[in-house]
Design a protein around this motif. Structure first.
Motif, PDB file in Angstrom:
ATOM      1  N   ARG A  38       0.753  -1.057   0.313  1.00 29.66           N
ATOM      2  CA  ARG A  38      -0.072  -0.394   0.097  1.00 29.66           C
ATOM      3  C   ARG A  38       0.609   1.542   0.065  1.00 29.66           C
ATOM      4  O   ARG A  38       1.970   1.132   0.066  1.00 29.66           O
ATOM      5  CB  ARG A  38      -0.907  -0.036   0.966  1.00 29.66           C
ATOM      6  CG  ARG A  38      -0.335  -0.156   2.185  1.00 29.66           C
ATOM      7  CD  ARG A  38      -1.033   0.458   3.368  1.00 29.66           C
ATOM      8  NE  ARG A  38      -0.318   0.157   4.691  1.00 29.66           N
ATOM      9  CZ  ARG A  38      -1.150   0.224   6.314  1.00 29.66           C
ATOM     10  NH1 ARG A  38      -2.971  -0.356   5.692  1.00 29.66           N
ATOM     11  NH2 ARG A  38      -0.671  -0.163   7.311  1.00 29.66           N
ATOM     12  N   GLN A  39       0.273   1.960  -0.368  1.00 30.83           N
ATOM     13  CA  GLN A  39       0.877   3.369  -0.367  1.00 30.83           C
ATOM     14  C   GLN A  39      -0.431   4.381   0.158  1.00 30.83           C
ATOM     15  O   GLN A  39      -0.775   4.682  -0.896  1.00 30.83           O
ATOM     16  CB  GLN A  39       1.846   3.837  -1.861  1.00 30.83           C
ATOM     17  CG  GLN A  39       2.172   4.851  -1.389  1.00 30.83           C
ATOM     18  CD  GLN A  39       3.253   5.012  -3.476  1.00 30.83           C
ATOM     19  OE1 GLN A  39       3.231   4.931  -4.443  1.00 30.83           O
ATOM     20  NE2 GLN A  39       4.207   5.822  -2.896  1.00 30.83           N
ATOM     21  N   ALA A  40       0.262   5.265   1.398  1.00 29.93           N
ATOM     22  CA  ALA A  40      -0.235   6.542   1.642  1.00 29.93           C
ATOM     23  C   ALA A  40       0.126   7.733   1.180  1.00 29.93           C
ATOM     24  O   ALA A  40       1.428   7.474   0.389  1.00 29.93           O
ATOM     25  CB  ALA A  40      -0.361   6.517   2.868  1.00 29.93           C
ATOM     26  N   LYS A  43       3.467   9.044   1.523  1.00 27.76           N
ATOM     27  CA  LYS A  43       4.665   8.137   1.922  1.00 27.76           C
ATOM     28  C   LYS A  43       5.243   7.111   0.686  1.00 27.76           C
ATOM     29  O   LYS A  43       4.599   6.795  -0.128  1.00 27.76           O
ATOM     30  CB  LYS A  43       4.154   7.418   3.007  1.00 27.76           C
ATOM     31  CG  LYS A  43       3.630   8.396   4.091  1.00 27.76           C
ATOM     32  CD  LYS A  43       3.144   7.153   5.611  1.00 27.76           C
ATOM     33  CE  LYS A  43       2.535   8.535   6.808  1.00 27.76           C
ATOM     34  NZ  LYS A  43       1.704   7.501   7.781  1.00 27.76           N
ATOM     35  N   ARG A  45       5.887   2.989  -0.760  1.00 29.93           N
ATOM     36  CA  ARG A  45       5.130   1.799  -0.336  1.00 29.93           C
ATOM     37  C   ARG A  45       5.327   1.358   0.459  1.00 29.93           C
ATOM     38  O   ARG A  45       6.412   1.037   0.232  1.00 29.93           O
ATOM     39  CB  ARG A  45       4.622   1.695  -1.910  1.00 29.93           C
ATOM     40  CG  ARG A  45       3.968   0.665  -2.484  1.00 29.93           C
ATOM     41  CD  ARG A  45       4.348  -0.006  -3.711  1.00 29.93           C
ATOM     42  NE  ARG A  45       3.654   0.841  -4.805  1.00 29.93           N
ATOM     43  CZ  ARG A  45       4.049   0.789  -6.151  1.00 29.93           C
ATOM     44  NH1 ARG A  45       3.918  -0.200  -6.972  1.00 29.93           N
ATOM     45  NH2 ARG A  45       3.080   2.444  -7.181  1.00 29.93           N
ATOM     46  N   ASP A  90      -4.877   3.749   7.616  1.00 27.18           N
ATOM     47  CA  ASP A  90      -5.040   2.316   6.720  1.00 27.18           C
ATOM     48  C   ASP A  90      -5.469   2.940   5.127  1.00 27.18           C
ATOM     49  O   ASP A  90      -5.310   2.268   4.100  1.00 27.18           O
ATOM     50  CB  ASP A  90      -6.147   0.786   6.695  1.00 27.18           C
ATOM     51  CG  ASP A  90      -5.801   0.417   7.936  1.00 27.18           C
ATOM     52  OD1 ASP A  90      -6.449   0.277   9.154  1.00 27.18           O
ATOM     53  OD2 ASP A  90      -4.729   0.349   8.098  1.00 27.18           O
ATOM     54  N   THR A  91      -5.739   4.511   5.911  1.00 27.28           N
ATOM     55  CA  THR A  91      -6.265   4.845   4.139  1.00 27.28           C
ATOM     56  C   THR A  91      -4.769   4.540   3.045  1.00 27.28           C
ATOM     57  O   THR A  91      -3.884   5.697   3.240  1.00 27.28           O
ATOM     58  CB  THR A  91      -6.356   6.567   4.535  1.00 27.28           C
ATOM     59  OG1 THR A  91      -7.869   6.147   5.222  1.00 27.28           O
ATOM     60  CG2 THR A  91      -6.800   6.668   3.057  1.00 27.28           C
ATOM     61  N   ALA A  92      -5.000   4.530   1.802  1.00 31.58           N
ATOM     62  CA  ALA A  92      -4.019   3.830   1.281  1.00 31.58           C
ATOM     63  C   ALA A  92      -4.339   3.593  -1.004  1.00 31.58           C
ATOM     64  O   ALA A  92      -5.648   3.103  -0.185  1.00 31.58           O
ATOM     65  CB  ALA A  92      -2.672   2.988   1.327  1.00 31.58           C
ATOM     66  N   TYR A  94      -4.306   0.555  -2.947  1.00 30.41           N
ATOM     67  CA  TYR A  94      -3.449  -0.795  -2.129  1.00 30.41           C
ATOM     68  C   TYR A  94      -3.163  -1.897  -3.884  1.00 30.41           C
ATOM     69  O   TYR A  94      -3.671  -1.175  -4.526  1.00 30.41           O
ATOM     70  CB  TYR A  94      -4.443  -2.199  -1.604  1.00 30.41           C
ATOM     71  CG  TYR A  94      -4.758  -1.918  -0.209  1.00 30.41           C
ATOM     72  CD1 TYR A  94      -5.257  -0.578   0.232  1.00 30.41           C
ATOM     73  CD2 TYR A  94      -4.511  -2.197   0.510  1.00 30.41           C
ATOM     74  CE1 TYR A  94      -5.192  -0.282   1.626  1.00 30.41           C
ATOM     75  CE2 TYR A  94      -4.294  -1.436   2.185  1.00 30.41           C
ATOM     76  CZ  TYR A  94      -4.216  -0.620   2.742  1.00 30.41           C
ATOM     77  OH  TYR A  94      -4.570  -0.205   4.234  1.00 30.41           O
ATOM     78  N   ARG A 109      -8.381   2.026  -4.632  1.00 30.70           N
ATOM     79  CA  ARG A 109      -8.155   2.825  -3.015  1.00 30.70           C
ATOM     80  C   ARG A 109      -8.702   2.286  -2.124  1.00 30.70           C
ATOM     81  O   ARG A 109      -9.911   2.054  -2.152  1.00 30.70           O
ATOM     82  CB  ARG A 109      -8.372   4.770  -3.698  1.00 30.70           C
ATOM     83  CG  ARG A 109      -8.686   5.702  -2.667  1.00 30.70           C
ATOM     84  CD  ARG A 109      -8.552   7.408  -3.675  1.00 30.70           C
ATOM     85  NE  ARG A 109      -7.568   6.643  -3.923  1.00 30.70           N
ATOM     86  CZ  ARG A 109      -6.466   7.107  -4.760  1.00 30.70           C
ATOM     87  NH1 ARG A 109      -6.147   8.045  -3.529  1.00 30.70           N
ATOM     88  NH2 ARG A 109      -5.528   7.831  -5.649  1.00 30.70           N
TER      89      ARG A 109
END
Length: 114
Positions: A38-40, A43, A45, A90-92, A94, A109
Motif C-alpha cells: 500500500r501507498q498512503a 509516503k 509504498r 489504513d487509508t492508501a 493498495y 483506493r
C-alpha cells in the motif's frame, strides 16, 4: 505479459471491513509468492502481507497483524486481502504484486473516514 488487476476498494468508516481482490495473468500463479502493498499519500509504498504458493506461509506487517488476512485461490489466479477493524491510517492505494518482480497493477483506493 504480466497483468495484475486490483478491485474492492472504497470508502469505509473506522471499524469497518473491506475485501480486496487481485486477478493475475501472464505467469504461473500457482508457483508464485504473492503480496499486497500500500501507498498512503505522501509516503513510500510499504508491504502489507505476503502469501506463499500453497498458502502454508503468510507474513504480515506489524501494523495489520490480527486485522488483515491474506488468502489466495490458485484456480482463479486470485489473491485476496480481507481487512477488518479498519483505521484511518489504513487509508492508501493498495496494490498486489508478484513478489520479487516489478509488475504493478493500477491499485485500488481504500479510504477510512467517518
Amino acid at each position: 505479459q504480466v497483468q495484475l488487476v486490483e478491485s474492492g476498494g472504497g470508502l469505509v468508516q473506522p471499524g469497518g471491513s473491506l475485501k480486496l481482490s487481485c486477478v493475475a495473468s501472464g505467469f504461473f500463479f500457482g508457483s508464485a509468492t504473492m503480496s499486497w502493498y500500500r501507498q498512503a499519500p505522501g509516503k513510500e509504498r510499504e508491504a502489507v502481507a505476503h502469501i506463499g504458493e500453497s498458502s502454508s506461509w503468510k507474513n504480515y506487517a506489524d501494523s495489520v497483524k490480527g486485522r488483515f488476512t491474506i488468502s489466495r485461490d490458485n484456480d482463479k489466479y486470485t489473491v485476496y486481502l480481507q481487512m477488518n477493524n479498519l483505521k484511518p491510517e489504513d487509508t492508501a492505494v493498495y496494490y498486489c504484486n508478484w513478489y520479487g518482480h516489478g509488475n504493478w497493477g493500477q491499485g485500488t483506493r481504500v479510504t477510512v473516514s467517518s
